[in-house]
Scaffold this motif. Structure first.
Motif, short mmCIF file in Angstrom:
data_model
loop_
_atom_site.label_atom_id
_atom_site.label_comp_id
_atom_site.label_asym_id
_atom_site.label_seq_id
_atom_site.Cartn_x
_atom_site.Cartn_y
_atom_site.Cartn_z
N UNK A 53 0.86 -1.18 0.00
CA UNK A 53 0.00 0.00 0.00
C UNK A 53 0.90 1.24 0.00
N UNK A 54 0.66 2.21 -0.89
CA UNK A 54 1.53 3.39 -0.96
C UNK A 54 1.60 4.19 0.34
N UNK A 55 0.65 4.01 1.23
CA UNK A 55 0.67 4.72 2.52
C UNK A 55 1.61 4.07 3.53
N UNK A 56 2.10 2.87 3.22
CA UNK A 56 2.92 2.11 4.15
C UNK A 56 4.41 2.46 3.95
N UNK A 57 4.78 3.64 4.41
CA UNK A 57 6.14 4.15 4.21
C UNK A 57 7.20 3.23 4.82
N UNK A 58 6.93 2.66 5.98
CA UNK A 58 7.92 1.79 6.63
C UNK A 58 8.21 0.55 5.79
N UNK A 59 7.18 -0.04 5.22
CA UNK A 59 7.38 -1.23 4.39
C UNK A 59 8.12 -0.87 3.10
N UNK A 60 7.81 0.26 2.54
CA UNK A 60 8.50 0.71 1.33
C UNK A 60 9.99 0.92 1.62
N UNK A 61 10.31 1.54 2.76
CA UNK A 61 11.72 1.73 3.15
C UNK A 61 12.41 0.38 3.36
N UNK A 62 11.73 -0.54 4.03
CA UNK A 62 12.30 -1.86 4.30
C UNK A 62 12.64 -2.57 2.99
N UNK A 63 11.71 -2.59 2.06
CA UNK A 63 11.97 -3.27 0.79
C UNK A 63 13.14 -2.62 0.05
N UNK A 64 13.22 -1.30 0.10
CA UNK A 64 14.35 -0.60 -0.53
C UNK A 64 15.67 -1.01 0.10
N UNK A 65 15.71 -1.11 1.42
CA UNK A 65 16.93 -1.52 2.12
C UNK A 65 17.35 -2.94 1.75
N UNK A 66 16.37 -3.77 1.43
CA UNK A 66 16.66 -5.16 1.06
C UNK A 66 16.99 -5.32 -0.43
N UNK A 67 16.92 -4.22 -1.19
CA UNK A 67 17.29 -4.26 -2.60
C UNK A 67 16.14 -4.40 -3.57
N UNK A 68 14.90 -4.37 -3.09
CA UNK A 68 13.75 -4.43 -3.99
C UNK A 68 13.65 -3.12 -4.77
N UNK A 69 13.21 -3.22 -6.01
CA UNK A 69 13.01 -2.04 -6.85
C UNK A 69 11.54 -1.95 -7.24
N UNK A 70 11.03 -0.73 -7.27
CA UNK A 70 9.64 -0.52 -7.69
C UNK A 70 9.53 -0.88 -9.17
N UNK A 71 8.49 -1.63 -9.51
CA UNK A 71 8.25 -1.99 -10.92
C UNK A 71 7.11 -1.20 -11.52
N UNK A 72 6.05 -0.98 -10.73
CA UNK A 72 4.92 -0.20 -11.22
C UNK A 72 3.93 0.06 -10.10
N UNK A 73 2.93 0.88 -10.42
CA UNK A 73 1.87 1.22 -9.47
C UNK A 73 0.52 0.96 -10.13
N UNK A 74 -0.46 0.72 -9.28
CA UNK A 74 -1.82 0.52 -9.79
C UNK A 74 -2.81 1.08 -8.77
N UNK A 75 -3.93 1.57 -9.28
CA UNK A 75 -4.97 2.11 -8.41
C UNK A 75 -6.09 1.09 -8.23
N UNK A 76 -6.76 1.20 -7.08
CA UNK A 76 -7.94 0.38 -6.79
C UNK A 76 -7.67 -1.12 -6.97
N UNK A 77 -6.62 -1.59 -6.32
CA UNK A 77 -6.25 -3.00 -6.45
C UNK A 77 -6.86 -3.89 -5.37
#
Length: 179
Positions: A130-154
């Motif tokens: 979820x784009x509102x989950x800043x902590x999870x986004x930071x965690x994935x970045x620290x682990x080397x994950x890269x954003x691939x895309x975004x989607x609305x109303x999933x």
């Protein structure tokens, strides 16, 4: 690709990662899964009944070695969350909010990701956040994950549409990161 033993236990400096034990894990996991703060960005609303948690634990226990590799996070002798793959290649995790910000999920995910690539032969791991989950986004970045895309109303959760940011981590990127 081999099947993991059903009694797999991974020890990290602060955690024991192990297979679910539905009766033993019920109290700790019901506490997490019924907590609105813990479930704020999860794919379902907080559990309203004990039966929902019992069903969730039973589904986790029924995951076969070829379809996923999921672990209960045990901290100081009690179940405090879960991390792993309910279904490959999608990784997921949740932990008691009282333990947020201590690096425990990252500590758990490193050996779980390594297993996915080395033992299970995954070439790519995916995450939906979820784009509102800043902590999870930071965690994935620290682990080397890269954003691939975004989607609305999933996800339609409790009558509210939520969006998704999709992340991926390849075997090559993980090897380069951990070399």
């Amino acid at each position: 690709m081999s099947s993991p033993p059903t009694d797999t236990v991974i020890r990290t400096p602060r955690l024991v990662l192990r297979r679910v034990r539905p009766a033993e894990d019920f109290a700790g996991m019901h506490g997490v899964l019924s907590d609105p703060q813990a479930m704020a960005y999860w794919s379902t609303p907080p559990h309203e009944s004990e039966q929902q948690t019992r069903d969730w634990l039973a589904a986790m226990a029924a995951t076969t070695p070829g379809e996923g590799d999921d672990f209960i996070l045990e901290y100081r002798g009690r179940a405090v969350g879960k991390a792993g793959f309910y279904r490959f290649p999608d990784i997921g995790y949740i932990i008691d909010p009282a333990l947020w910000g201590q690096g425990l999920v990252a500590e758990a995910l490193v050996p779980i990701i390594t297993r996915a690539f080395d033992l299970h032969g995954q070439d790519r791991i995916a995450a939906d956040v979820d784009p509102r989950n800043a902590a999870s986004i930071r965690l994935l970045g620290k682990l080397g994950f890269a954003e691939t895309h975004r989607a609305q109303n999933t996800w339609l959760i409790a009558g509210e549409w939520c969006d998704s940011i999709y992340f991926a981590l390849t075997r090559q990127d993980w090897i380069a990161r951990t070399a």
